[in-house]
Write a protein that holds these residues in place. Structure first.
Motif, short mmCIF file in Angstrom:
data_model
loop_
_atom_site.label_atom_id
_atom_site.label_comp_id
_atom_site.label_asym_id
_atom_site.label_seq_id
_atom_site.Cartn_x
_atom_site.Cartn_y
_atom_site.Cartn_z
N LYS A 95 -1.22 2.31 13.73
CA LYS A 95 0.14 1.75 13.72
C LYS A 95 0.16 0.38 13.06
CE LYS A 95 4.02 0.59 16.76
NZ LYS A 95 4.52 0.54 18.16
N THR A 96 -0.82 -0.45 13.39
CA THR A 96 -0.89 -1.77 12.77
C THR A 96 -1.16 -1.66 11.28
OG1 THR A 96 -1.74 -2.70 14.83
CG2 THR A 96 -2.05 -4.01 12.85
N ALA A 97 -2.02 -0.71 10.90
CA ALA A 97 -2.31 -0.50 9.48
C ALA A 97 -1.05 -0.14 8.71
CB ALA A 97 -3.36 0.59 9.31
N GLN A 98 -0.23 0.73 9.30
CA GLN A 98 1.00 1.14 8.63
C GLN A 98 1.92 -0.05 8.39
OE1 GLN A 98 1.89 4.50 7.55
NE2 GLN A 98 3.19 3.08 6.39
N GLU A 99 1.96 -0.97 9.34
CA GLU A 99 2.79 -2.17 9.18
C GLU A 99 2.34 -2.99 7.97
OE1 GLU A 99 2.40 -4.10 12.91
OE2 GLU A 99 3.71 -2.69 13.98
N HIS A 100 1.03 -3.11 7.80
CA HIS A 100 0.49 -3.86 6.66
C HIS A 100 0.82 -3.15 5.35
CE1 HIS A 100 -1.63 -7.04 8.77
NE2 HIS A 100 -2.14 -6.15 9.60
N PHE A 101 0.67 -1.83 5.32
CA PHE A 101 0.96 -1.09 4.09
C PHE A 101 2.45 -1.13 3.75
CE2 PHE A 101 -3.30 0.52 4.68
CZ PHE A 101 -3.73 0.75 3.38
N ASP A 102 3.29 -1.05 4.77
CA ASP A 102 4.73 -1.16 4.52
C ASP A 102 5.09 -2.53 3.96
OD1 ASP A 102 5.11 1.40 5.45
OD2 ASP A 102 5.80 0.80 7.45
N ARG A 103 4.45 -3.58 4.51
CA ARG A 103 4.74 -4.93 4.03
C ARG A 103 4.27 -5.09 2.58
NH1 ARG A 103 1.94 -7.78 7.83
NH2 ARG A 103 3.60 -7.25 9.30
N ALA A 104 3.11 -4.55 2.27
CA ALA A 104 2.60 -4.63 0.89
C ALA A 104 3.52 -3.90 -0.07
CB ALA A 104 1.19 -4.04 0.82
N GLU A 105 4.00 -2.74 0.33
CA GLU A 105 4.89 -1.97 -0.54
C GLU A 105 6.19 -2.72 -0.80
OE1 GLU A 105 6.14 2.68 -1.14
OE2 GLU A 105 5.58 1.98 0.86
N SER A 106 6.69 -3.41 0.22
CA SER A 106 7.92 -4.19 0.03
C SER A 106 7.69 -5.37 -0.90
CB SER A 106 8.45 -4.67 1.38
OG SER A 106 7.62 -5.66 1.95
N LEU B 282 -2.00 -7.25 -2.59
CA LEU B 282 -3.33 -6.65 -2.57
C LEU B 282 -4.10 -7.06 -1.31
CD1 LEU B 282 -4.41 -7.08 -6.31
CD2 LEU B 282 -3.92 -4.94 -5.12
N ALA B 283 -3.98 -8.34 -0.95
CA ALA B 283 -4.63 -8.81 0.28
C ALA B 283 -4.08 -8.06 1.48
CB ALA B 283 -4.42 -10.31 0.44
N GLU B 284 -2.77 -7.86 1.51
CA GLU B 284 -2.14 -7.13 2.62
C GLU B 284 -2.66 -5.70 2.70
OE1 GLU B 284 -0.39 -7.72 5.68
OE2 GLU B 284 1.09 -8.75 4.41
N LEU B 285 -2.85 -5.06 1.56
CA LEU B 285 -3.37 -3.70 1.53
C LEU B 285 -4.80 -3.63 2.05
CD1 LEU B 285 -1.90 -2.68 -1.91
CD2 LEU B 285 -1.38 -1.54 0.24
N LEU B 286 -5.62 -4.59 1.68
CA LEU B 286 -7.01 -4.60 2.16
C LEU B 286 -7.06 -4.85 3.66
CD1 LEU B 286 -8.97 -6.46 -0.68
CD2 LEU B 286 -8.52 -4.02 -0.39
N ILE B 287 -6.17 -5.69 4.16
CA ILE B 287 -6.09 -5.90 5.61
C ILE B 287 -5.71 -4.58 6.28
CG2 ILE B 287 -4.88 -7.09 7.49
CD1 ILE B 287 -4.37 -9.39 5.44
N GLY B 288 -4.70 -3.90 5.72
CA GLY B 288 -4.29 -2.63 6.29
C GLY B 288 -5.41 -1.61 6.31
N ASP B 289 -6.17 -1.54 5.23
CA ASP B 289 -7.29 -0.60 5.18
C ASP B 289 -8.35 -0.96 6.22
OD1 ASP B 289 -8.62 1.65 3.61
OD2 ASP B 289 -10.17 0.10 3.58
N THR B 290 -8.60 -2.25 6.38
CA THR B 290 -9.60 -2.70 7.34
C THR B 290 -9.22 -2.32 8.76
OG1 THR B 290 -10.25 -4.56 5.92
CG2 THR B 290 -10.81 -4.72 8.24
N VAL B 291 -7.98 -2.58 9.15
CA VAL B 291 -7.58 -2.27 10.53
C VAL B 291 -7.45 -0.76 10.73
CG1 VAL B 291 -6.47 -4.51 10.85
CG2 VAL B 291 -5.09 -2.59 10.08
N TRP B 292 -7.11 -0.01 9.67
CA TRP B 292 -7.07 1.44 9.78
C TRP B 292 -8.45 1.98 10.10
CZ3 TRP B 292 -9.33 5.24 6.54
CH2 TRP B 292 -8.94 6.55 6.85
N ARG B 293 -9.47 1.42 9.46
CA ARG B 293 -10.84 1.86 9.72
C ARG B 293 -11.29 1.52 11.14
NH1 ARG B 293 -14.05 3.30 5.44
NH2 ARG B 293 -13.01 3.31 3.42
#
Length: 205
Positions: free
Chosen positions: A90-101, A74-85
């Motif tokens: 590209k960095t956001a996608q890396e965070h979302f991929d890591r969270a999904e794994s 969940l923390a990883e997803l919130l980081i991804g959302d923050t950097v996406w905004r």
């Protein structure tokens, strides 16, 4: 405790202040500190949308150390959302991929459903509507079984918007229901998001 209470009342600025004060007092080596940092980072995310990535990163690392993989995701997803905004797709996608794994293959739980609701939202806003609907409905199934209204409104909003993006106007009912659920549960962030997505969807439909 004050931060938890304020967060439950959707008083995000007050929660942020209380958690910040608690972090200053909390022992660095206490195993409960990562969860406190997560709650602090979450309050920053809710309050400003673009804040809290550093706090959430520290929380994620600590949560993994203590074995709380679901909340770390969940923390990883919130980081991804923050950097996406911030425009760092590209960095956001890396965070979302890591969270999904991190959540892959894990049994259903509140945290997993929350993670899937966040993933659904990200898939929707990046144009992957069919995947968003699939993941969002997985989150909804768990939310309905647990009576988790915050997850239900979150997923309904994204699923409805994704359906409309694919030309399925039945998605409007999902968004309207998400607003009703959020209003009844006193979730102003979700109420606002529902109205935004409803307005944008009417404009483009």
């Amino acid at each position: 405790a004050a931060g938890d209470r304020a967060l439950g009342l959707a008083a995000y600025a007050a929660a942020e202040r209380a958690y910040a004060a608690a972090v200053e007092l909390w022992p660095e080596d206490d195993p409960e500190r990562p969860m406190l940092l997560y709650q602090y980072g979450r309050s920053l995310w809710l309050h400003s949308d673009t804040g809290g990535a550093d706090v959430l990163g520290e929380a994620r690392d600590g949560l993994l150390v203590v074995g709380d993989v679901e909340t770390a995701a969940l923390a990883e997803l919130l980081i991804g959302d923050t950097v996406w905004r911030r425009g760092e797709g590209k960095t956001a996608q890396e965070h979302f991929d890591r969270a999904e794994s991190l959540i892959e293959g894990r049994p259903a739980s509140t945290e997993i459903a929350q993670a899937r609701a966040h993933l659904c939202r990200y898939l929707m806003v990046t144009g992957r509507s069919s995947d968003a609907i699939r993941v969002g409905r997985e989150a909804l199934a768990v939310a309905d079984s647990l009576g988790a209204e915050d997850i239900r409104t979150f997923a309904l909003n994204s699923v409805g918007t994704a359906r409309i993006n694919l030309g399925d106007l039945g998605g409007f009912a999902d968004i309207e229901e998400s607003i009703e659920v959020a209003e009844a549960a006193n979730l102003p962030w979700h109420v606002a998001r529902g109205h935004v997505n409803l307005g944008v969807s009417f404009f483009y439909a």
